[in-house]
Design a protein around this motif. Structure first.
Motif, PDB file in Angstrom:
ATOM      1  N   ARG A  10       3.371   6.626  -0.774  1.00 52.19           N
ATOM      2  CA  ARG A  10       2.004   7.144  -0.685  1.00 52.19           C
ATOM      3  C   ARG A  10       1.824   8.095   0.504  1.00 52.19           C
ATOM      4  NH1 ARG A  10      -1.983   5.242  -3.592  1.00 52.19           N
ATOM      5  NH2 ARG A  10      -0.833   3.304  -3.975  1.00 52.19           N
TER       6      ARG A  10
ATOM      7  N   TRP B 257       0.831  -1.221   0.000  1.00 55.13           N
ATOM      8  CA  TRP B 257       0.000   0.000   0.000  1.00 55.13           C
ATOM      9  C   TRP B 257       0.855   1.255   0.000  1.00 55.13           C
ATOM     10  CZ3 TRP B 257      -0.324   4.118   3.366  1.00 55.13           C
ATOM     11  CH2 TRP B 257      -1.405   4.995   3.178  1.00 55.13           C
TER      12      TRP B 257
ATOM     13  N   ALA C   6       3.132   4.038  -4.476  1.00 53.95           N
ATOM     14  CA  ALA C   6       2.145   4.718  -5.326  1.00 53.95           C
ATOM     15  C   ALA C   6       2.737   4.922  -6.713  1.00 53.95           C
ATOM     16  CB  ALA C   6       1.740   6.050  -4.700  1.00 53.95           C
TER      17      ALA C   6
ATOM     18  N   SER D  25      -3.062  11.908 -10.369  1.00 51.31           N
ATOM     19  CA  SER D  25      -2.563  10.580 -10.721  1.00 51.31           C
ATOM     20  C   SER D  25      -2.145  10.531 -12.184  1.00 51.31           C
ATOM     21  CB  SER D  25      -3.635   9.520 -10.455  1.00 51.31           C
ATOM     22  OG  SER D  25      -4.721   9.689 -11.355  1.00 51.31           O
TER      23      SER D  25
ATOM     24  N   GLU E 237       1.461   4.903  -9.481  1.00 54.25           N
ATOM     25  CA  GLU E 237       0.581   5.657 -10.374  1.00 54.25           C
ATOM     26  C   GLU E 237       0.696   7.169 -10.162  1.00 54.25           C
ATOM     27  OE1 GLU E 237      -1.960   4.819  -6.704  1.00 54.25           O
ATOM     28  OE2 GLU E 237      -0.234   3.987  -7.765  1.00 54.25           O
ATOM     29  N   TYR E 238       1.672   7.619  -9.342  1.00 57.80           N
ATOM     30  CA  TYR E 238       1.888   9.047  -9.093  1.00 57.80           C
ATOM     31  C   TYR E 238       3.316   9.460  -9.466  1.00 57.80           C
ATOM     32  CZ  TYR E 238      -2.551   9.457  -6.653  1.00 57.80           C
ATOM     33  OH  TYR E 238      -3.887   9.485  -6.349  1.00 57.80           O
TER      34      TYR E 238
END
Length: 499
Positions: free
Chosen positions: A151, A6, A9, A271, A11-12
């Motif tokens: 994240r 988790w 991230a 994103s 996608e960032y």
């Protein structure tokens, strides 16, 4: 350790690129501004010399490299070092290596610039100084190209822009009545500290437009920030609204790097899929292993799902930084909902976990301090008084205001505060004395020296009421400002005999 996945991230990645390079660019501008202005304002022979400040503050509580010794040469070394590190980050060089390299680069920028801010006195007493410091510290933990963006750090950056926007909105609602009756923008474009080339056109827009501006500001600052923490694409939409409103502020005024910082921080909520949908040139495959297809891609995907791709040591460092910043958020949260909300305040010596806000009230009239000198032996009405020209602040009535942001003209900003406080500031009298001496470093801060380097016999300061010319007045006179003399704020001054 599947739960650790988790914290990644991937996608960032576009957001990380924008945040690291953009904030490094603002650090470059901040160091450049200090390199050009600090020695004249605060140097060994400046208006508020740092050596004298350090001598008075024998127990300076805030950290600075200059606590042991200050010299203009050391200051310039710090600025050049900061600019070199910032330029390297803008080019993406530290990001090529392991995550420790950009971490050390940003921590160096944070410590070097903090050293300047903490001895900068009134010339560095702006909210965007601590904002740059806090943003630089948090971005240090975004890692490098070898690890996915963490994240928790992205969430903390969204939390920073939330504090910036929501704090400013709450200051306005609790502040002047003009924000509640929607008349604030009737005045703001004209009376803001440093108008830009489009400020007059913005001021002359119809009053219903100004009402809509205020309503849009309240929506963007009091409602939209909550959606930064919503699922995608809502979070990206919220970020887009903040970016759009901040770009309008960039176009209509000069607020150093404040608006640019808000724009950059908002990207923490954007994103890659949304960015790609808006601008197809932005790639989606920053981390091919996480997006692979086929047997190899499936194996990679299984490896990703098994846990974080980041090294364990780096993950621990990020989590420690996250816990620290969460703990430091207590005071800002308490302040946001306090009836006695502080604006632009730091609660610790490291300037982390700050509170932000601006323009709780809007001035209704623009008073400018005009500085003049003369070569005449007697400073009477028959003397030829010549006006000094400043780079950013209004002066000559026909001149179009320039766009300076994100560059910060510190002397010009302090001149705006004089009529709101008092002209009898220590630094301002020191400034007038430097003009009488025709001090070259001081004169280089100005746009125009009416005496071409010669010493005037006398200088004085007068207060003028300024307002933007209407379209009819501009057609008739060619003036962009209409001004009226109010009074002589500081009568003629001269150097003692023999100087």
């Amino acid at each position: 350790m599947e739960w650790t996945a988790w914290f990644d991230a991937p996608e960032y990645e576009f957001a990380r690129q924008v945040l690291q390079r953009g904030i490094a660019m603002l650090y470059f501008v901040a160091f450049l501004s200090s390199l050009n202005q600090f020695p004249a304002l605060l140097g060994e022979r400046g208006l508020l010399p740092v050596p004298e400040f350090l001598a008075r503050s024998s127990r300076l509580r805030r950290p600075t490299l200059f606590s042991w010794r200050y010299t203009d040469r050391l200051l310039r070394t710090v600025c050049w070092a900061g600019m070199a590190i910032a330029a390297a980050v803008v080019l993406g060089l530290p990001q090529i290596g392991p995550p420790w390299v950009p971490l050390l680069a940003f921590l160096a920028l944070w410590l070097l610039y903090m050293s300047i801010v903490n001895v900068g006195q009134t010339f560095y007493g702006f909210g965007w100084e601590m904002l740059l410091l806090e943003a630089g510290f948090i971005v240090a933990f975004l890692g490098s190209d070898q690890t996915p963006p963490p994240r928790t750090i992205l969430i903390l950056l969204a939390w920073l822009v939330f504090r910036l926007e929501f704090g400013a909105g709450m200051i306005k609602i609790r502040g002047g009545r003009e924000w509640r009756d929607l008349t604030a923008l009737d005045y703001h474009h004209e009376t803001q500290p440093m108008p830009g080339p489009l400020s007059r056109q913005a001021h002359l827009l119809p009053k219903p437009w100004h009402r809509a501006e205020v309503l849009g500001n309240h929506f963007a600052q009091l409602v939209v920030p909550f959606f930064l923490f919503a699922p995608q694409p809502l979070a990206s939409v919220a970020a887009g609204i903040i970016i759009f409103t901040q770009l309008w502020l960039v176009a209509s005024g000069n607020f150093a790097w404040l608006n640019w910082m808000a724009i950059l921080l908002a990207f923490a909520a954007v994103s890659d899929p949304v960015a790609h949908a808006v601008i197809p040139a932005i790639p989606l495959d920053w981390h091919p292993a996480a997006a692979g297809t086929g047997a190899a891609g499936a194996a990679d995907a299984d490896a990703v799902s098994a846990g974080s791709q980041a090294p364990v040591a780096w993950l621990v460092v990020v989590l420690v930084a996250t816990v620290l910043l969460v703990v430091l958020s207590y005071r800002p949260i308490e302040n946001l909902f306090s009836h006695y909300q502080l604006m632009n305040a730091a609660f610790n010596r490291w300037q982390l976990g700050n509170t932000y806000g601006a323009f709780g009230t809007v001035t209704k009239q623009r008073i400018e301090i005009v500085v003049e000198g003369t070569l005449a032996a007697e400073p009477d009405d028959t003397a030829d008084w010549r006006e000094y020209g400043f780079r950013g602040k209004p002066g000559e009535v026909r001149r179009i205001p320039r766009q300076w942001a994100p560059y910060h003209l510190r002397l010009d900003w302090l001149m705006w505060f004089l009529p709101l406080r008092t002209v009898h500031e220590q630094w301002f009298y020191a400034f007038l004395a430097k003009l009488l001496e025709a001090d070259r470093p001081t004169l280089r801060l100005l746009r125009h020296d009416p005496f071409d380097g010669a010493r005037p016999r006398w200088v004085r300061a007068s207060s003028y009421l300024y307002r933007f010319a209407t379209r009819a007045e501009f057609r008739a006179t060619g003036q962009r400002w209409i001004r009226m003399l109010l009074d002589e704020s500081i009568p003629p001054l001269s150097l003692p005999p023999g100087n």
